[in-house]
Design an enzyme around this catalytic site. Structure first.
Site: not given
Ligand code: 5RP
Length: 224
Positions: A103, A121
């Site tokens: 990522e 978040k």
């Molecule tokens: C994966 C990530 C995801 O973007 C992060 O965990 C958010 O995930 P979600 O949308 O399922 O809450 O960093 O490595």
């Protein structure tokens, strides 16, 4: 109740135009972006995706979204990804889904980064969510012990079966718990210096725009 992840994830598709190279993030929010992009491609949208994980690549392939590897593109127009926590300075923690290394490489190659999240978040300080470190399996306990000397507590990530979680790159994850990350630049420097730490989940100064899905069904666009 409104599916905050779905409304945020789908909204991001408005920033995707014909001919773009699009970074495809990983997780349960960007899942909805990819599903909708699949519909748009079926209706004629021409894009090329760069997937940040094997899971995302599988989803995109199933939907008929053409993919290229990061090696085969010079830059990415827009990347859409999720996040685990974002503070008021647009700094974030990612890697809850274990895809932080790919990522970050994809985000770094992108002209624009959009994060799709549900409202919980957005936090005052980073750290309630564990901060992942992707580490080389060789000597991972040494990394854990070195961090312990500085009172930094970590947990080796495991699958629900109890087996050690292994990333798409064949590495382990140590999750830093019980810390608050206020001086994020200091933490970034400290963590990057530890031999065997391949990447950390602090994403500093990457995101350009946040699309936040709220419980009341509204979508907030937060621009840097
Ligand atoms: C994966 C990530 C995801 O973007 C992060 O965990 C958010 O995930 P979600 O949308 O399922 O809450 O960093 O490595």
């Amino acid at each position: 109740m409104m599916n905050q992840k779905k409304i945020a994830g789908e909204k991001a598709c408005e920033w995707i135009k014909d001919g773009m190279i699009v970074g495809l993030g990983t997780g349960s929010t960007v899942y909805y972006t990819i599903e909708k992009l699949g519909d748009m491609v079926a209706k004629g949208l021409q894009i090329t995706g760069v997937a940040t994980s094997e899971e995302t690549a599988k989803q995109a392939e199933k939907l008929g979204i053409p993919l290229k590897s990061l090696n085969d593109v010079t830059e990415i127009d827009v990347t859409i990804d999720g996040a685990d926590e974002i503070d008021a300075d647009f700094q974030g923690i990612k890697g809850g889904g274990g895809a932080l290394l790919r990522e970050k490489m994809v985000a770094n190659a992108s002209l624009k980064n959009i994060w799709v999240v549900s409202e919980e978040k957005l936090v005052r300080n980073l750290g309630e969510f564990p901060l992942p470190l992707e580490v080389i399996p060789f000597g991972w306990k040494q990394i854990q012990r070195e961090l312990e000397k500085d009172d930094i507590e970590t947990n080796l990530r495991k699958q629900s079966s109890g087996e050690v979680y292994v990333t798409n790159n064949g590495n382990y994850i140590l999750d830093i718990v019980n810390q608050t990350f206020t001086d994020t630049a200091m933490w970034q420097e400290k963590l990057a210096q530890i031999p065997g730490v391949v990447e950390h989940g602090l994403f500093l100064d990457y995101v350009d725009m946040i699309i936040c899905g709220k419980a009341n069904g509204e979508i907030e666009l937060i621009k840097k």
